[in-house]
Structures are given as structure tokens and as C-alpha cells.
Design a protein around this motif. Structure first.
Motif, PDB file in Angstrom:
ATOM      1  N   PRO A 147     -26.778  92.739  33.808  1.00  0.00           N
ATOM      2  CA  PRO A 147     -25.412  92.274  34.075  1.00  0.00           C
ATOM      3  C   PRO A 147     -24.682  91.930  32.785  1.00  0.00           C
ATOM      4  N   LEU A 148     -23.366  91.873  32.883  1.00  0.00           N
ATOM      5  CA  LEU A 148     -22.534  91.368  31.794  1.00  0.00           C
ATOM      6  C   LEU A 148     -22.288  89.881  32.018  1.00  0.00           C
ATOM      7  N   GLU A 149     -21.774  89.207  30.996  1.00  0.00           N
ATOM      8  CA  GLU A 149     -21.474  87.779  31.095  1.00  0.00           C
ATOM      9  C   GLU A 149     -19.971  87.563  30.954  1.00  0.00           C
ATOM     10  N   LEU A 150     -19.397  86.893  31.961  1.00  0.00           N
ATOM     11  CA  LEU A 150     -17.981  86.525  31.922  1.00  0.00           C
ATOM     12  C   LEU A 150     -17.879  85.067  31.487  1.00  0.00           C
ATOM     13  N   HIS A 151     -17.141  84.809  30.421  1.00  0.00           N
ATOM     14  CA  HIS A 151     -16.922  83.456  29.926  1.00  0.00           C
ATOM     15  C   HIS A 151     -15.465  83.068  30.159  1.00  0.00           C
ATOM     16  N   TRP A 152     -15.225  81.777  30.407  1.00  0.00           N
ATOM     17  CA  TRP A 152     -13.857  81.298  30.577  1.00  0.00           C
ATOM     18  C   TRP A 152     -13.687  79.934  29.922  1.00  0.00           C
ATOM     19  N   SER A 153     -12.433  79.648  29.568  1.00  0.00           N
ATOM     20  CA  SER A 153     -12.110  78.386  28.911  1.00  0.00           C
ATOM     21  C   SER A 153     -10.681  78.000  29.287  1.00  0.00           C
ATOM     22  N   PHE A 154     -10.502  76.765  29.779  1.00  0.00           N
ATOM     23  CA  PHE A 154      -9.168  76.228  30.084  1.00  0.00           C
ATOM     24  C   PHE A 154      -8.687  75.460  28.858  1.00  0.00           C
ATOM     25  N   ARG A 155      -7.482  75.785  28.418  1.00  0.00           N
ATOM     26  CA  ARG A 155      -6.999  75.230  27.158  1.00  0.00           C
ATOM     27  C   ARG A 155      -5.614  74.635  27.332  1.00  0.00           C
ATOM     28  N   ARG A 156      -5.336  73.633  26.506  1.00  0.00           N
ATOM     29  CA  ARG A 156      -4.036  72.965  26.490  1.00  0.00           C
ATOM     30  C   ARG A 156      -3.549  72.943  25.052  1.00  0.00           C
ATOM     31  N   HIS A 157      -2.442  73.590  24.830  1.00  0.00           N
ATOM     32  CA  HIS A 157      -1.883  73.729  23.479  1.00  0.00           C
ATOM     33  C   HIS A 157      -2.887  74.405  22.548  1.00  0.00           C
ATOM     34  N   GLY A 158      -3.641  75.355  23.084  1.00  0.00           N
ATOM     35  CA  GLY A 158      -4.576  76.116  22.274  1.00  0.00           C
ATOM     36  C   GLY A 158      -5.926  75.470  22.069  1.00  0.00           C
ATOM     37  N   VAL A 159      -6.121  74.247  22.576  1.00  0.00           N
ATOM     38  CA  VAL A 159      -7.387  73.526  22.397  1.00  0.00           C
ATOM     39  C   VAL A 159      -8.075  73.419  23.755  1.00  0.00           C
ATOM     40  N   GLU A 160      -9.379  73.701  23.767  1.00  0.00           N
ATOM     41  CA  GLU A 160     -10.113  73.664  25.033  1.00  0.00           C
ATOM     42  C   GLU A 160     -10.147  72.253  25.600  1.00  0.00           C
ATOM     43  N   ILE A 161      -9.870  72.168  26.898  1.00  0.00           N
ATOM     44  CA  ILE A 161      -9.958  70.884  27.596  1.00  0.00           C
ATOM     45  C   ILE A 161     -11.431  70.535  27.763  1.00  0.00           C
ATOM     46  N   SER A 162     -11.761  69.274  27.541  1.00  0.00           N
ATOM     47  CA  SER A 162     -13.158  68.848  27.557  1.00  0.00           C
ATOM     48  C   SER A 162     -13.835  69.206  28.874  1.00  0.00           C
ATOM     49  N   ASN A 163     -15.009  69.858  28.753  1.00  0.00           N
ATOM     50  CA  ASN A 163     -15.846  70.238  29.912  1.00  0.00           C
ATOM     51  C   ASN A 163     -15.127  71.175  30.877  1.00  0.00           C
ATOM     52  N   MET A 164     -14.162  71.932  30.357  1.00  0.00           N
ATOM     53  CA  MET A 164     -13.431  72.868  31.217  1.00  0.00           C
ATOM     54  C   MET A 164     -13.720  74.295  30.746  1.00  0.00           C
ATOM     55  N   HIS A 165     -14.993  74.667  30.768  1.00  0.00           N
ATOM     56  CA  HIS A 165     -15.395  76.009  30.388  1.00  0.00           C
ATOM     57  C   HIS A 165     -16.637  76.382  31.194  1.00  0.00           C
ATOM     58  N   GLY A 166     -17.003  77.647  31.131  1.00  0.00           N
ATOM     59  CA  GLY A 166     -18.179  78.085  31.877  1.00  0.00           C
ATOM     60  C   GLY A 166     -18.446  79.561  31.666  1.00  0.00           C
ATOM     61  N   ALA A 167     -19.509  80.046  32.338  1.00  0.00           N
ATOM     62  CA  ALA A 167     -19.895  81.448  32.247  1.00  0.00           C
ATOM     63  C   ALA A 167     -20.591  81.850  33.533  1.00  0.00           C
ATOM     64  N   ALA A 168     -20.529  83.127  33.842  1.00  0.00           N
ATOM     65  CA  ALA A 168     -21.172  83.666  35.043  1.00  0.00           C
ATOM     66  C   ALA A 168     -21.545  85.114  34.780  1.00  0.00           C
ATOM     67  N   GLN A 169     -22.526  85.596  35.538  1.00  0.00           N
ATOM     68  CA  GLN A 169     -22.984  86.966  35.374  1.00  0.00           C
ATOM     69  C   GLN A 169     -22.189  87.914  36.269  1.00  0.00           C
ATOM     70  N   LEU A 170     -21.923  89.089  35.704  1.00  0.00           N
ATOM     71  CA  LEU A 170     -21.265  90.162  36.450  1.00  0.00           C
ATOM     72  C   LEU A 170     -22.277  91.279  36.665  1.00  0.00           C
ATOM     73  N   PRO A 171     -22.831  91.410  37.867  1.00  0.00           N
ATOM     74  CA  PRO A 171     -23.831  92.459  38.103  1.00  0.00           C
ATOM     75  C   PRO A 171     -23.194  93.836  38.216  1.00  0.00           C
ATOM     76  N   LEU A 172     -24.004  94.839  37.938  1.00  0.00           N
ATOM     77  CA  LEU A 172     -23.537  96.215  38.039  1.00  0.00           C
ATOM     78  C   LEU A 172     -23.374  96.582  39.506  1.00  0.00           C
ATOM     79  N   ALA A 173     -22.211  97.149  39.839  1.00  0.00           N
ATOM     80  CA  ALA A 173     -21.950  97.580  41.216  1.00  0.00           C
ATOM     81  C   ALA A 173     -22.163  99.081  41.367  1.00  0.00           C
ATOM     82  N   THR A 174     -21.525  99.868  40.526  1.00  0.00           N
ATOM     83  CA  THR A 174     -21.672 101.322  40.586  1.00  0.00           C
ATOM     84  C   THR A 174     -21.590 101.901  39.183  1.00  0.00           C
TER      85      THR A 174
END
Length: 683
Positions: free
Chosen positions: A409-436
Motif C-alpha cells: 500500500p501507499l501512505e497518505l499523510h495529512w496536516s491541518f495548518r493555521r497560517h502555515g503552521v501545523e496545529i498541535s496534534n492535528m496530523h495523521g497518516a493512513a494506508q492506501l491499499p491497491l485496488a486495481t
């Protein structure tokens, strides 16, 4: 009955034999002339043989058999060797006179019977097969009160009629041997003494890949042959049909591992290794038997020949030694000047000895990939996301890659930011499995929970996402939405924000025990509907600081940008500051003070008015007013009757003629003092 002991000696010489060799023997029951039980030098008998002239190496010299019939039960026999080579050098390690110094000491004993337990005879097989290159064991239990060392020879005939299948056991030296051209390789011998004169014999051996084809096509029935005093004993261990076998000569050279040694490192996918130009790689193989998947050992000298070919140019060839007679490790590289695209096959072949059934070659496929994979976000994927719908979001991405992405699988990462700076504890990652995957287009899809506290988001916050992954050759993803080139998703923050916009009190300054009202308005400044709880709280001080009491509360449902009114009625229970507050959703950190004045005591007039305002006083007042009204009404009615009487006396009678009938010439008509208007005229 004659009891003869055959005697032979092996002697080694690196230069030249040719000298005499003397065997000295002493028999306690025959040669102990002075009967002192000691082997005196002068009591030894001597037998003489001449070694082969000028011969070197190891030579076996046979001596005449030694007569032991009169030596007696448990009589000792002492033997030692003397002699010289052709140059006159004495024999070394030949021993000396005396039981404690000789080369060998024997004990004679009455000849007792030898037996083999038929049920104990076993041959471990895989099904009914013996597998080449793997250890098998032939075992049996034997009983001989003279000791197993008294037996001349034990022969295991695995393939009766074919001497290549014989294994010989010398019980005295406890050594195993086979014919020179035998495919059998003895591995180990274990002789356990179970009790006095009872032994468990275990013979371990391995069949080579040069086992005869007849052992594969014909069933072999082993037998155990015991020879004692030069005679084969009849022990019933011939033709053991319940242990019949055939050889399974199949052997495969299997790919064990393959590793990319150049960063970014790639992994083996099946039997294919994806590499970039100029990468170095190593790979290893192991001999396996397909019947049970266990390792195979090849006895002898073997090597592995390699050939790497792309079917376009001349193949590249090299070789390595088969280490541990079972496996290999090799290293190679992909020079860009020679291998810049396409694919190649590395083939490994076992060579070096006879193979009745050829060993299956190993193949490693190499894909040479010089193009990185391209990431593509469909328009419908994460272009816009509402903050209240961040769970179970369907995420689908595509990767264009001709070489291969594999199943990881691939890894999808995300980050919530305010004025370009990440908000504390507002990030994460998840796996993207192959479909076809089809024709170089790889699609990954799943539902993802953006597991963050959406209540912390504010309008104007951003959501940044990126995908991490690589193709099988180690190329990282490229394109918008990859690491270092992240994708900005339009984040629409959905929120319900009730705000207390108005608050009034009537009357502003209540008196004790009077009831006053609190009117307020709550406005929803958010873009989502919701329910807000409005509470009227009072602070009560105490020795520990105090606490809030809930006097009243109500729930209001508000649409976006909608307001609603609320009213609380409250009795003033004490004078002074009542310390009243309006609480929104039980938030004691954000209270609004109620603008009510200081509660005061009532004045005398207010008390009188309050008493008049009681139900009994009101009833009395109504009664008094009713009496007064009745008196006034009666007086008015009496006055009206008097006036009516006066009016009747003063009004003259009407004239006998109508106004329009006044006679002409009679002068002006009289003035009409009263006149009534009919309803018709009024209308």
C-alpha cells in the motif's frame, strides 16, 4: 573347535617400505609360563612379515591367524608391533611388552549367540521414498553377550544385488564404509548399549544425486547381514519387504533472496527484482527437495554457473562455489552502459558431478526501470472537505508506472495548518491499499478517517495532504500530492457558534421577594444548525470558595445566522448583589453577568401598595366601589326623573297647524323650540 583370530596391520610410510614387521603376541591361558598373570617380554610369540619393497603410503599387512582355543574364558591376549622401514627406521606407535603398554589387548570368551529383533528394524522414509541429499536412518536392536565388538561385520544391503547400495559397519572400530562407486554417503553411527549384551544400532546416511536410475524405477527391499567368525548368521533379516523403498532424485535450486544494494533500495517481488541502471544487487539460492521442501546436501565438489541475458546482447557469465554443499550467495551489478532498460534473466546451474536426474535451475528476473512513477489525484478526490464530514472519506488516487508498483500500500499523510503552521496534534497518516492495476495504471482506494478534533478548527484553516510510496525499483512518487509537493485541499469549517447578543432585566433594581424577569437573545454566528443550552446560574460563596447553582435553564434550536429569545423569571431572595450569570452550554469559563441592580428593601408606600394589592383588599375595594356606584347611579336616576317632571310642565302644547300651513298675512310664524330628527334623516 578351533578358535582362530585373524590378524592384520595397516602401516604408513612416506618414503619407502621394505623392512621386516614383527607381530608380538601373548595369550594368558597359553603363554603365561610362570603363571604370574603378567605378560613378560620373554613370554611373547613372534610372527614375521616383510613389507612391500620401496612402497610408500598406507599398506595392509596380513599375519597368520592366532589360535585361541586354549586361552580360556576371559583370558587376555596382548599384541604389539616392532620393525623397521627400508632405511632402518623403527616402527612408531607399535606398543611395547605388557598389557599396560601394548598396542592392543583382547579378552577371549565363549562364543555366545547373536540375535536381531525383527520388529526393531526400521528405515525412516518419506512415504515409500528415500530422498536424495537428505539424511535417513536405518536402525535395529542386536543382542550378543560377547559384545558387539566380537562380530566381524554388519552389512546393510539397501539395494540387494547391487553392491553400490551396501553399508558396512565394523563393530570393533565402530566405523562405516561403502564401495568407492557408491552414491551412499555415511553420515553418522550411534551404538547405544541398552543392557548387558543388548545394543541399539543407528546408521545415518545420505543418498547422492548420482543414485542409479534403477533405484528410482524399481522397488528395493533392504536386508541386514551379520558376519561372525567368517560366517554369515541366519538372523531372519533378509529381504525386509516392509521397508521397501525407491529413490526420489528430484532436486530444485530455489531462489532464497535477492536484495538491491543501491539506494533507494527495492525489494524482491516474487522472482523479480526491480532495479535502476547502475544498481548493485546480490542474490542467494538454496537446494531444496520438492517432496518436503527441506534443504538438500550435495556431497562432493560442486559449483554454480551464472548467466545474465537480455536476449539482445551477449550474456554475462560467472560462477561461484556451492557453499556448505547446499547454498550460494552471489553479487552483480547493472551498468548503465550495458543494461539501461528492459529486462534480463539470471540463470543459476549446478555443475560438478553426475546427476541421474538433473537439478532444476534457478531463475531470477531483473526489470531495469529508469522512470519514476507519476501520482495523479482525480478531481473528485479531496478537492473539498467539510470539517463535520471527515470520517469515512473516500480517497482514490492513481499512479502511472509501467515498471511495476507491487502489492504494497501507499501512505497518505495529512496536516491541518493555521497560517502555515501545523496545529498541535492535528496530523495523521493512513494506508492506501491497491485496488486495481491494468496496463501501467495503478489505482489505490479506501475510506479514511481524518481522526482529529474538528472542534479545534477555525475558518481559514488549511488541510495539506501528500502521498508517500515508491515503485518496485525504488523510485519515489512524483507529481502534485507527493512529499515535498503536497496538495492543498479546500477545507470548509462547519461550526455552530451561539453568541449571547442581548440581555436586559426588568425591573432593573428589584426589591426583596419581588419577581423580576431576565430577557435575552442568542444569535448563531456559525454556518451549521445546532441546539444551545442557556442557563441562569447564581454564585454562592462558602468557606471553600463557593460554587454555582443552576436556577433555570432552557434549550434553543438555531439555524445558521438565526437568533432566538429566552426569558427567565426570578424572585429576589436577598438584598444586594445576587451574582447572577448566564451560562452557554454549561461552560463555566465563559459566563455573562446578568445586569441586575442591587436588590433593596421595600418602602412603606410599597408595602401599603403591596398589601392593597392583596386578593382580600382587592375584593373589598371592588365591593366599596360597587356600593358607591350604586349610590351615584340612584342619585343620577332621581335627578333625571325630576328634570323630566319639570320638562312636562314647561313645554307648551303644539299649535293646531303645521308650520307649512301658517295663514298668509298673519305675520311671522311662531319659533319652533324643539324638533326631533328621524332615523332616516340621520342616515
Amino acid at each position: 573347535e578351533d578358535r582362530l583370530l585373524p590378524l592384520s596391520v595397516e602401516i604408513s610410510e612416506i618414503e619407502a617400505l621394505g623392512g621386516p614387521l614383527l607381530l608380538h603376541s601373548w595369550r594368558e591361558g597359553i603363554d603365561d609360563v610362570d603363571n604370574d598373570g603378567e605378560a613378560d617380554e620373554w613370554e611373547y610369540s613372534i610372527m614375521r612379515e616383510i613389507t612391500p619393497m620401496k612402497e610408500n603410503g598406507t599398506v595392509k599387512i596380513d599375519f597368520p591367524s592366532l589360535e585361541l582355543v586354549a586361552n580360556g574364558e576371559f583370558g587376555k591376549v596382548s599384541l604389539y608391533i616392532t620393525g623397521t622401514d627400508l632405511a632402518g627406521h623403527p616402527v612408531l606407535n607399535g606398543g611395547a611388552p605388557g598389557v599396560d603398554n601394548d598396542m592392543a589387548t583382547l579378552v577371549t570368551q565363549d562364543d555366545l549367540p547373536t540375535t536381531i529383533s525383527q520388529p526393531s528394524i526400521s528405515l525412516d522414509r518419506w512415504g515409500n521414498n528415500l530422498l536424495v541429499g537428505q539424511i535417513h536412518e536405518f536402525s535395529f536392536s542386536l543382542t550378543d553377550d560377547n559384545g558387539i565388538g566380537s562380530i566381524d561385520n554388519i552389512s546393510i544391503a539397501l539395494a540387494p544385488g547391487d553392491s553400490r547400495g551396501d553399508i558396512w559397519l565394523d563393530p570393533l572400530s565402530r566405523e562405516l564404509s561403502v564401495n568407492d562407486n557408491s552414491p551412499i554417503h555415511p553420515v553418522g553411527l550411534v551404538i547405544d548399549e541398552l543392557a548387558a549384551g543388548s545394543y541399539k544400532v543407528k546408521i545415518q546416511f545420505r543418498l547422492g544425486v548420482d543414485s542409479p536410475q534403477s533405484w528410482n524405477t524399481s522397488t528395493q527391499k533392504p536386508s541386514v547381514i551379520v558376519t561372525e567368525h567368517g560366517q554369515v548368521l541366519e538372523l531372519g533379516s533378509n529381504s525386509l519387504s516392509h521397508l521397501e523403498w525407491t529413490v526420489d532424485g528430484r532436486v530444485n535450486l530455489m531462489l532464497l533472496s535477492a536484495d538491491d544494494l543501491s539506494p533507494p533500495h527495492s525489494e524482491l517481488f516474487g522472482n523479480t527484482l526491480y532495479l535502476q541502471p547502475d544498481d548493485r544487487f546480490n542474490f542467494s539460492g538454496q537446494l531444496h527437495h520438492p517432496a518436503n521442501g527441506l534443504n538438500v546436501i550435495l556431497d562432493g565438489d560442486w559449483q554454480v554457473n551464472f548467466s545474465m541475458d537480455d536476449n539482445q546482447n551477449n550474456a554475462e557469465n560467472w560462477y561461484t562455489i556451492l557453499s556448505d554443499s547446499s547454498s550460494f550467495m552471489a553479487t552483480s551489478e547493472i551498468p548503465q552502459s550495458r543494461w539501461n532498460h528492459g529486462s534480463a534473466t539470471v540463470q543459476a546451474t549446478i555443475v560438478g558431478g553426475v546427476q541421474t536426474i538433473p537439478i532444476t535451475d534457478m531463475k531470477l528476473h531483473i526489470v531495469i526501470d529508469s522512470t519514476p512513477p507519476q501520482l495523479d489525484f482525480p478531481v473528485t478526490t479531496l478537492s473539498t472537505i467539510n470539517s463535520n464530514q471527515m470520517m469515512q472519506q473516500l480517497v482514490t488516487i492513481r499512479v502511472n508506472e509501467a515498471g511495476g508498483m507491487g502489492q504494497n500500500p501507499l501512505e497518505l499523510h495529512w496536516s491541518f495548518r493555521r497560517h502555515g503552521v501545523e496545529i498541535s496534534n492535528m496530523h495523521g497518516a493512513a494506508q492506501l491499499p491497491l485496488a486495481t492495476d491494468a496496463e501501467g495504471l495503478w489505482t489505490y482506494s479506501t475510506r479514511i478517517d481524518f481522526d482529529v478534533n474538528s472542534d479545534l478548527l477555525l475558518p481559514g484553516d488549511d488541510l495539506v495532504i501528500w502521498v508517500v510510496g515508491a515503485d518496485l525499483a525504488g523510485h519515489p512518487l512524483e507529481g502534485i500530492g507527493t512529499e515535498g509537493n503536497s496538495k492543498m485541499t479546500q477545507l470548509r469549517v462547519i461550526y455552530f457558534q451561539p453568541v449571547l447578543s442581548e440581555l436586559t432585566v426588568s425591573p432593573y433594581q428589584p426589591t426583596i421577594e419581588s419577581v423580576f424577569t431576565i430577557d435575552g437573545r442568542v444569535l448563531n454566528e456559525g454556518n451549521d444548525m445546532g441546539v444551545v443550552k442557556v442557563g441562569l446560574w447564581a454564585w454562592q460563596s462558602s468557606g471553600n470558595g463557593g460554587r454555582y447553582h443552576i436556577l433555570n435553564e432552557t434549550n434553543l434550536t438555531l439555524l445558521p445566522q438565526q437568533h432566538a429569545f429566552f426569558t427567565f423569571s426570578q424572585e429576589a431572595w436577598d438584598s444586594g448583589d445576587l451574582q447572577l450569570y448566564i451560562a452557554i452550554n454549561d461552560d463555566d469559563t465563559n459566563l455573562t453577568s446578568v445586569p441586575v441592580g442591587l436588590v433593596r428593601e421595600q418602602t412603606t408606600g410599597e408595602i401599603l401598595w403591596q398589601n392593597i394589592d392583596s386578593p382580600a383588599a382587592v375584593g373589598l375595594m371592588i365591593l366599596l366601589i360597587s356600593v358607591v356606584l350604586m349610590v351615584v347611579t340612584a342619585a343620577i336616576r332621581r335627578s333625571d326623573e325630576e328634570w323630566d317632571d319639570m320638562d312636562e310642565e314647561e313645554i307648551p302644547p303644539p299649535p293646531p297647524w303645521a308650520p307649512d300651513e301658517w295663514p298668509e298675512g298673519a305675520g311671522p310664524p311662531p319659533e319652533i323650540l324643539t324638533q326631533s330628527t328621524s332615523l332616516l334623516e340621520e342616515e
